[in-house]
Design an enzyme around this catalytic site. Sequence first.
Site, PDB file in Angstrom:
ATOM      1  CB  SER A   1     -40.132 -16.545   4.042  1.00  0.00           C
ATOM      2  OG  SER A   1     -40.506 -15.207   4.352  1.00  0.00           O
TER       3      SER A   1
ATOM      4  CE  LYS B   1     -41.029 -14.238   7.842  1.00  0.00           C
ATOM      5  NZ  LYS B   1     -41.488 -13.924   6.390  1.00  0.00           N
TER       6      LYS B   1
ATOM      7  CB  SER C   1     -42.996 -14.024   2.624  1.00  0.00           C
ATOM      8  OG  SER C   1     -42.094 -14.799   2.030  1.00  0.00           O
TER       9      SER C   1
END
Length: 486
Positions: free
Chosen positions: A153, A78, A177
Amino acid sequence: MKWIDCTAHALHEALLKKEVSSKELVTAFFERIASVDKKTFSYLTQLKEAAFSQADQADQQIAKDAAGPLTGIPMALKDNLCAEGVQTSCASKILAGFVSPYDATVVSRLREAGAIFLGKTNLDEFAMGSSNENSAFDATRNPWDLDRVPGGSSGGSAAAVAASEAVFALGSDTGGSIRQPAAFCGVVGLKPTYGRVSRYGLVAFASSLDQIGPLTHDVTDAAIVLNAISGDDPMDSTCLDLPVPDFTASMPSKMEGIRLGIPKEYFIEGIDAEVGAAVEKAIDAYRKLGAEIKEISLPHTDYAVAAYYILATAEASSNLARYDGVRYGHRTTAPKDLLEMYMQSRSEGFGPEVKRRIMIGTHVLSSGYYDAYYKKGQQVRTLIKQDFDEAFQSVDCILTPTAPSAAFKAGEKTNDPLQMYLSDIFTISVNLAGLPALSMPCGFTAEGLPIGLHLITKHFDEERLLQVAYAFEQCHDFHQRRPQLG
Ligand code: GLN
């Protein structure tokens, strides 16, 4: 099954048997990324050159019979995790041009374990969001239906795994997330106990809630990655010096003697009927496996979202104060003085959701409102933690839906922040209480969208969490399905 669709543990076997090399895997994954990433927008940065050089080293290790379970396995990070020499954007314009000078602890641990970094994945700006639509760049789409969001996210990480653009990925979870995008994309997502995995090198959103964890095709892979990234780290004082068990050991298929708690507050009106039905079926499956099913109560559940949006925004407003245009990232051109330089750089660099959170956070911390909001939020947080402590007196694991619905359409909730915030209603309490939790696929809607099952255990009881998840996975094939992306 094609190599790109395989789990890390299957690829490990294939690498050891020399059926495939790491270099061939990396080639196959970059081909896959070239063909589908223009549809999913999972990646923000690809690291081709470095990945091939890591693959060469991995192939040498394999030739020397010195390969570990992740040696030569291609994965994604990420883009709020620092990797030395690589841009870290947090999907924000404010970090334009920022190159990390060091590796996050999880990154250096995976590097040592021989994993290959294919690239950095898309996210909601600074991990604030539930749909990926808050990315300052192209929003990631759900590989199961490109008109829908992948969740957020860590939407880029979840979509990359679901679309076979990486074997696994790392995400971060502050209020859901990892788990909510895992549910939306039909993969396994694990948020470890707060303190299990070092946060050093994770760009901070809300430091008392953030945790890094894996998104994988199956439970065994989640256990393998957790083995690699867990453990004490002198660079993060909130990371606990506790022994790290081998999470892949003792995966049972029976559930006799296991007590599963079903919180009545989580089966509320407003849950999508197909999600409710899939979770009911999962509860039945556990009953058949021999688990004892008990209704429990988590009475302060209703206050979790409100408390989270006070505490998380308070911490975010403080953490994000460092982006001032002075040392790195975006700086406005031709300001008339220093104050305007700060103000303009921040106004231009942050997107609307991040600005909203900074403003809320600053407000709840302001001296006149501190007691009414921040202090109250902390008190509610304690009550929520106590609810879980009480529940774990009588059950070993708690089971809920991961999200109230399957993936929603892109644009559906963008103008309604409250609706967006409510998509984390089942995941947020876990972060407030610091507990470990996992989402795994437990069915599909009639339209073919994955549904997530959410499991929660006591602090540092990831072993039990993975065992309970594994038992379900063993008698279902949801984790073996892959979206058709052409
Ligand atoms: N969706 C939640 C939020 O917007 C959680 C985000 C996260 O876990 N990073 O804050």
